[in-house]
Write a protein that holds these residues in place. Structure first.
Motif, PDB file in Angstrom:
ATOM      1  N   THR A 210     -98.756 -73.961  -2.978  1.00  0.00           N
ATOM      2  CA  THR A 210     -99.615 -72.964  -3.976  1.00  0.00           C
ATOM      3  C   THR A 210     -99.229 -73.095  -5.373  1.00  0.00           C
ATOM      4  O   THR A 210     -98.048 -72.908  -5.753  1.00  0.00           O
ATOM      5  CB  THR A 210     -99.260 -71.476  -3.414  1.00  0.00           C
ATOM      6  OG1 THR A 210     -99.476 -71.273  -2.001  1.00  0.00           O
ATOM      7  CG2 THR A 210    -100.003 -70.365  -4.267  1.00  0.00           C
ATOM      8  N   LEU A 211    -100.476 -73.142  -6.139  1.00  0.00           N
ATOM      9  CA  LEU A 211    -100.470 -73.844  -7.278  1.00  0.00           C
ATOM     10  C   LEU A 211    -101.229 -72.881  -8.298  1.00  0.00           C
ATOM     11  O   LEU A 211    -102.186 -72.344  -7.894  1.00  0.00           O
ATOM     12  CB  LEU A 211    -100.775 -75.163  -7.428  1.00  0.00           C
ATOM     13  CG  LEU A 211    -100.609 -76.356  -6.825  1.00  0.00           C
ATOM     14  CD1 LEU A 211    -101.552 -77.360  -6.499  1.00  0.00           C
ATOM     15  CD2 LEU A 211     -99.284 -76.918  -7.504  1.00  0.00           C
ATOM     16  N   LYS A 212    -100.445 -72.947  -9.620  1.00  0.00           N
ATOM     17  CA  LYS A 212    -101.370 -72.235 -10.647  1.00  0.00           C
ATOM     18  C   LYS A 212    -102.599 -73.042 -10.966  1.00  0.00           C
ATOM     19  O   LYS A 212    -102.468 -74.241 -11.001  1.00  0.00           O
ATOM     20  CB  LYS A 212    -100.378 -71.802 -11.894  1.00  0.00           C
ATOM     21  CG  LYS A 212     -99.388 -71.058 -11.715  1.00  0.00           C
ATOM     22  CD  LYS A 212     -98.480 -71.031 -12.636  1.00  0.00           C
ATOM     23  CE  LYS A 212     -97.228 -70.200 -12.812  1.00  0.00           C
ATOM     24  NZ  LYS A 212     -96.236 -70.027 -13.963  1.00  0.00           N
ATOM     25  N   LEU A 213    -103.883 -72.457 -11.300  1.00  0.00           N
ATOM     26  CA  LEU A 213    -105.066 -73.101 -12.059  1.00  0.00           C
ATOM     27  C   LEU A 213    -105.137 -72.469 -13.406  1.00  0.00           C
ATOM     28  O   LEU A 213    -104.444 -71.626 -13.822  1.00  0.00           O
ATOM     29  CB  LEU A 213    -105.965 -72.913 -10.982  1.00  0.00           C
ATOM     30  CG  LEU A 213    -105.898 -73.312  -9.491  1.00  0.00           C
ATOM     31  CD1 LEU A 213    -107.325 -72.750  -8.983  1.00  0.00           C
ATOM     32  CD2 LEU A 213    -105.637 -74.791  -9.477  1.00  0.00           C
ATOM     33  N   HIS A 214    -105.823 -73.495 -14.181  1.00  0.00           N
ATOM     34  CA  HIS A 214    -105.942 -72.966 -15.447  1.00  0.00           C
ATOM     35  C   HIS A 214    -107.410 -73.228 -15.901  1.00  0.00           C
ATOM     36  O   HIS A 214    -108.032 -74.003 -15.442  1.00  0.00           O
ATOM     37  CB  HIS A 214    -105.075 -73.932 -16.431  1.00  0.00           C
ATOM     38  CG  HIS A 214    -103.821 -73.810 -16.304  1.00  0.00           C
ATOM     39  ND1 HIS A 214    -102.832 -73.060 -17.041  1.00  0.00           N
ATOM     40  CD2 HIS A 214    -102.718 -74.461 -15.325  1.00  0.00           C
ATOM     41  CE1 HIS A 214    -101.501 -73.097 -16.569  1.00  0.00           C
ATOM     42  NE2 HIS A 214    -101.594 -73.900 -15.701  1.00  0.00           N
ATOM     43  N   ALA A 215    -107.683 -72.178 -17.057  1.00  0.00           N
ATOM     44  CA  ALA A 215    -109.145 -72.321 -17.378  1.00  0.00           C
ATOM     45  C   ALA A 215    -109.531 -73.504 -18.125  1.00  0.00           C
ATOM     46  O   ALA A 215    -108.712 -73.969 -18.812  1.00  0.00           O
ATOM     47  CB  ALA A 215    -109.572 -71.140 -18.356  1.00  0.00           C
ATOM     48  N   ILE A 216    -110.725 -74.159 -17.814  1.00  0.00           N
ATOM     49  CA  ILE A 216    -110.986 -75.423 -18.550  1.00  0.00           C
ATOM     50  C   ILE A 216    -111.617 -75.031 -20.121  1.00  0.00           C
ATOM     51  O   ILE A 216    -111.971 -73.969 -20.309  1.00  0.00           O
ATOM     52  CB  ILE A 216    -112.403 -76.070 -18.038  1.00  0.00           C
ATOM     53  CG1 ILE A 216    -111.863 -76.322 -16.546  1.00  0.00           C
ATOM     54  CG2 ILE A 216    -112.784 -77.160 -18.955  1.00  0.00           C
ATOM     55  CD1 ILE A 216    -113.205 -77.175 -15.706  1.00  0.00           C
ATOM     56  N   PRO A 217    -110.710 -75.966 -21.023  1.00  0.00           N
ATOM     57  CA  PRO A 217    -111.020 -75.360 -22.195  1.00  0.00           C
ATOM     58  C   PRO A 217    -112.471 -75.273 -22.707  1.00  0.00           C
ATOM     59  O   PRO A 217    -113.230 -76.122 -22.432  1.00  0.00           O
ATOM     60  CB  PRO A 217    -110.149 -76.245 -23.156  1.00  0.00           C
ATOM     61  CG  PRO A 217    -109.258 -76.815 -22.159  1.00  0.00           C
ATOM     62  CD  PRO A 217    -109.851 -76.881 -20.820  1.00  0.00           C
ATOM     63  N   GLU A 218    -112.728 -74.383 -23.690  1.00  0.00           N
ATOM     64  CA  GLU A 218    -114.234 -74.287 -24.035  1.00  0.00           C
ATOM     65  C   GLU A 218    -114.529 -75.685 -24.835  1.00  0.00           C
ATOM     66  O   GLU A 218    -115.767 -76.049 -24.530  1.00  0.00           O
ATOM     67  CB  GLU A 218    -114.393 -73.267 -25.115  1.00  0.00           C
ATOM     68  CG  GLU A 218    -115.718 -73.134 -25.777  1.00  0.00           C
ATOM     69  CD  GLU A 218    -115.895 -72.305 -27.056  1.00  0.00           C
ATOM     70  OE1 GLU A 218    -116.582 -72.441 -27.811  1.00  0.00           O
ATOM     71  OE2 GLU A 218    -114.975 -71.093 -26.894  1.00  0.00           O
ATOM     72  N   HIS A 219    -113.935 -76.260 -25.624  1.00  0.00           N
ATOM     73  CA  HIS A 219    -114.234 -77.586 -26.047  1.00  0.00           C
ATOM     74  C   HIS A 219    -112.879 -78.423 -26.267  1.00  0.00           C
ATOM     75  O   HIS A 219    -111.703 -77.921 -26.344  1.00  0.00           O
ATOM     76  CB  HIS A 219    -114.508 -77.182 -27.691  1.00  0.00           C
ATOM     77  CG  HIS A 219    -114.840 -78.252 -28.393  1.00  0.00           C
ATOM     78  ND1 HIS A 219    -116.132 -79.031 -28.300  1.00  0.00           N
ATOM     79  CD2 HIS A 219    -114.615 -78.872 -29.784  1.00  0.00           C
ATOM     80  CE1 HIS A 219    -116.354 -79.960 -29.024  1.00  0.00           C
ATOM     81  NE2 HIS A 219    -115.289 -79.864 -29.771  1.00  0.00           N
ATOM     82  N   ILE A 220    -112.974 -79.669 -26.056  1.00  0.00           N
ATOM     83  CA  ILE A 220    -112.168 -80.729 -26.119  1.00  0.00           C
ATOM     84  C   ILE A 220    -112.300 -82.000 -27.153  1.00  0.00           C
ATOM     85  O   ILE A 220    -113.626 -82.210 -26.995  1.00  0.00           O
ATOM     86  CB  ILE A 220    -111.868 -81.379 -24.537  1.00  0.00           C
ATOM     87  CG1 ILE A 220    -111.450 -80.266 -23.815  1.00  0.00           C
ATOM     88  CG2 ILE A 220    -110.955 -82.201 -24.701  1.00  0.00           C
ATOM     89  CD1 ILE A 220    -111.148 -80.596 -22.119  1.00  0.00           C
ATOM     90  N   ALA A 221    -111.568 -82.279 -27.749  1.00  0.00           N
ATOM     91  CA  ALA A 221    -111.799 -83.531 -28.719  1.00  0.00           C
ATOM     92  C   ALA A 221    -110.563 -84.352 -28.701  1.00  0.00           C
ATOM     93  O   ALA A 221    -109.606 -83.861 -28.405  1.00  0.00           O
ATOM     94  CB  ALA A 221    -112.086 -83.146 -30.015  1.00  0.00           C
TER      95      ALA A 221
END
Length: 466
Positions: A210-221
Motif C-alpha cells: 500500500t503506497l502513498k500517491l501524490h498530486a501531479i504538479p500543475e506545471h513542470i519545467a
C-alpha cells in the motif's frame, strides 16, 4: 550452512505449477544475474506464482526441505541481489499483477508486487495523481520496496521508505502477515513495515504494497546548465538546496557522462559538467524557481542555461538521463558496467565528487559520474573488462576510496543500490558494532537461513565474525 535437496522441492512443486516451473538453462541464467558485471549464479529452478497463496505454497515446501529461496522482481538491481549463491528456488513475482485498489480521496493505492511503476502510473491516468519514485528502470513495486529504491525524484518526494504505508509479506515459514495500516502516521509498536523496506528479500517475500500517491504538479519545467568546473556545478546544487528551492529533480553529469549521453541519445549538450533541473508547482512558482536557480548558477560560472516546458522536450531529456547505462556501455563496445554509489551530507558533496573524479583519472579508468545530487547521492559507473585482473584491481581501489571517504564524513556506502553481496564488507565497516544487530534481525525472522542467503549479512548467522 548445508541446505536440503532442491530436487525434492522441485518434484513437490511440479504438479501444482506445471509449465510455470522452469528448469530451462536460459530462464535460470536470466534469473541469476542482475544488470551489472556480477557473474551468473543461476537458481536450480524458477517458479512463477500467479496468486499469493502460491507464493505461500512454494515457501512452505522450501522451508520444509530447507531449500534456499531467491525472490525476483524484474532483475534490475545492481549488487548481486538475485544471485543464487547457494542454488535453490527462484520465486519470480512478475505475475502478481493486480492493482487491488486506487483510493483517490485518500491518495493511496494497494498493488501486488509484480506491478511495475510505469504500469501503476498508467492505471492512475486521469486521476490527477501519480507515483513519483523513479529509479530509471521500470522496476517492480515489490522489488523497489525490497531494495529501498529512490532515483531522480527523491530530492522532492523521498525514497520508497517514505512512500510505503503497509505491506503484505510471506514469511520464511510460509505464513502471511500484514504490517502497518493505511493511516498516515502511527505510534503502534515496532515499525515492522519499514524494517522490511530495504531488506532485499532476506526476511520474507513482499507480495503486496500500500503506497502513498501524490498530486501531479500543475506545471513542470526542465532546465539544463553547464559549468567550467565540476565543483561549480556541485556548489550550485548545494546553494539551491540551502536556499529552500523546492526542486523536483536535479541531476549532475560530468563531462564524460555528457559525452556518452550526446553520442547515444543524439543530444547536443555542451561537453562539460552539467546540471539537469526539473521544477514543479504553479506556473508562477515555477518561473520564480527558475529565475532564482539561474541567478545561483550564474554566480557559480554557469552558462548555456536553457529551459523547456513542452512535455516532449522534457521527456526526451529525461529519457536520455535514464538511458545513461546503455550510453556508458557504448563508450567501450564489449564492456560491462560496474555501477556504484554513495550518499554524503550535502556540505561534503563537492569534495567527495571531485576526489572520486581525480581517482578515476589517476587510475586510467573510464567511469562517468552522475548523481541525484540534490540529496547528496552520486554514482560512478565503471565501464570495465572484468576479465582484466589489473583493471578490476584498480576499479576496486577507486571504489573503496570513494566509499571510505563517504563514511569518514558521515555518509553511507550506498544511497540507493543496496548491499546484496557486493557491499557486505562496506556495510560491516559502516555499521560497526551494530552489524551484529543486522545479523540478529536476520536470525529472528529467518532462523533456517533460507531467504536469499548470502545477502546483506553474508553467510547466515556470522555475527560472531563481524
Amino acid at each position: 550452512m548445508r541446505y536440503g535437496d532442491v530436487s525434492a522441492a522441485i518434484e513437490r512443486l511440479k504438479p501444482s505449477f506445471g509449465d510455470r516451473l522452469s528448469l530451462s538453462a536460459a530462464v535460470r541464467e536470466q534469473h541469476g544475474k542482475d544488470t551489472t558485471f556480477h557473474p551468473v549464479r543461476a537458481p536450480d529452478a524458477v517458479v512463477f506464482p500467479n496468486v499469493v497463496e502460491e507464493v505461500q505454497q512454494i515457501v512452505r515446501v522450501c522451508a520444509d526441505l530447507h531449500v534456499p529461496i531467491i525472490p525476483f522482481g524484474t532483475g534490475t538491481s545492481c549488487e548481486g541481489h538475485v544471485a543464487a549463491l547457494h542454488g535453490g528456488i527462484c520465486v519470480d513475482t512478475s505475475q502478481l499483477r493486480a492493482v487491488r485498489a486506487i483510493r483517490v480521496d485518500d491518495l493511496d493505492a494497494t498493488v501486488e508486487a509484480g506491478v511495475t511503476r510505469k504500469e501503476l502510473n498508467a492505471q492512475l491516468h486521469g486521476t490527477g495523481l501519480h507515483f513519483p519514485i523513479d529509479p530509471g528502470a521500470d522496476a517492480s513495486i515489490g522489488g523497489m520496496v525490497s531494495t529501498r529504491a529512490s532515483g531522480t525524484n527523491a530530492v522532492r518526494y523521498g525514497t520508497m521508505r517514505e512512500q510505503v504505508l503497509s505491506l503484505e509479506i510471506v514469511l520464511p515459514d510460509g505464513s502471511l502477515v500484514h504490517t502497518g495500516t493505511r493511516a498516515r502516521k502511527s505510534a503502534a509498536g515496532y515499525d515492522l513495515t519499514h524494517l522490511f523496506v530495504g531488506s532485499e528479500g532476506t526476511l520474507g517475500i513482499v507480495t503486496a504494497v500500500t503506497l502513498k500517491l501524490h498530486a501531479i504538479p500543475e506545471h513542470i519545467a526542465a532546465a539544463t546548465c553547464s559549468f567550467p568546473e565540476l565543483s561549480q556545478a556541485v556548489q550550485t546544487v548545494i546553494q539551491t538546496v540551502q536556499a529552500g528551492v523546492p526542486i523536483g529533480r536535479v541531476e549532475l553529469l560530468d563531462d564524460t557522462q555528457v559525452e556518452a549521453v550526446n553520442r547515444y541519445s543524439k543530444l547536443a549538450l555542451s561537453v562539460a559538467p552539467t546540471l539537469i533541473f526539473e521544477f514543479h508547482g504553479s506556473r508562477g512558482a515555477v518561473q520564480d524557481q527558475i529565475e532564482l536557480v539561474k541567478d545561483i548558477a550564474d554566480a557559480n560560472g554557469g552558462c548555456n542555461f536553457e529551459w523547456a516546458e513542452r512535455p516532449e522536450d522534457r521527456s526526451r531529456l529525461w529519457k536520455a538521463r535514464h538511458d545513461i547505462w546503455w550510453a556508458n556501455l557504448a563508450l567501450r563496445p564489449g564492456s560491462q558496467g560496474l555501477p556504484t554509489d554513495v550518499c554524503v551530507p550535502i556540505s561534503q558533496l563537492a569534495a567527495n565528487i571531485q576526489a572520486a573524479k581525480e581517482d578515476v583519472l589517476q587510475a586510467d579508468l573510464i567511469a562517468p559520474i552522475c548523481g541525484h545530487v540534490g540529496d547528496g547521492n552520486f554514482h560512478l559507473c565503471f565501464v570495465v573488462n572484468p576479465d582484466c585482473a589489473d583493471e578490476m584491481r584498480r576499479v576496486g581501489q577507486v571504489n573503496r576510496r570513494m566509499i571510505e571517504r563517504a563514511l569518514a564524513c558521515g555518509g553511507t556506502c550506498t544511497g540507493e543500490h543496496g548491499i546484496g553481496y557486493g557491499k557486505i564488507d562496506f556495510l560491516r565497516q559502516e555499521a560497526g558494532n551494530a552489524f551484529a544487530l543486522h545479523c540478529t534481525v536476520k536470525r529472528a525472522f529467518d532462523p533456517a537461513g533460507i531467504m536469499n542467503p548470502g545477502k546483506i549479512t553474508g553467510e547466515p548467522f556470522d555475527a560472531a565474525t563481524s
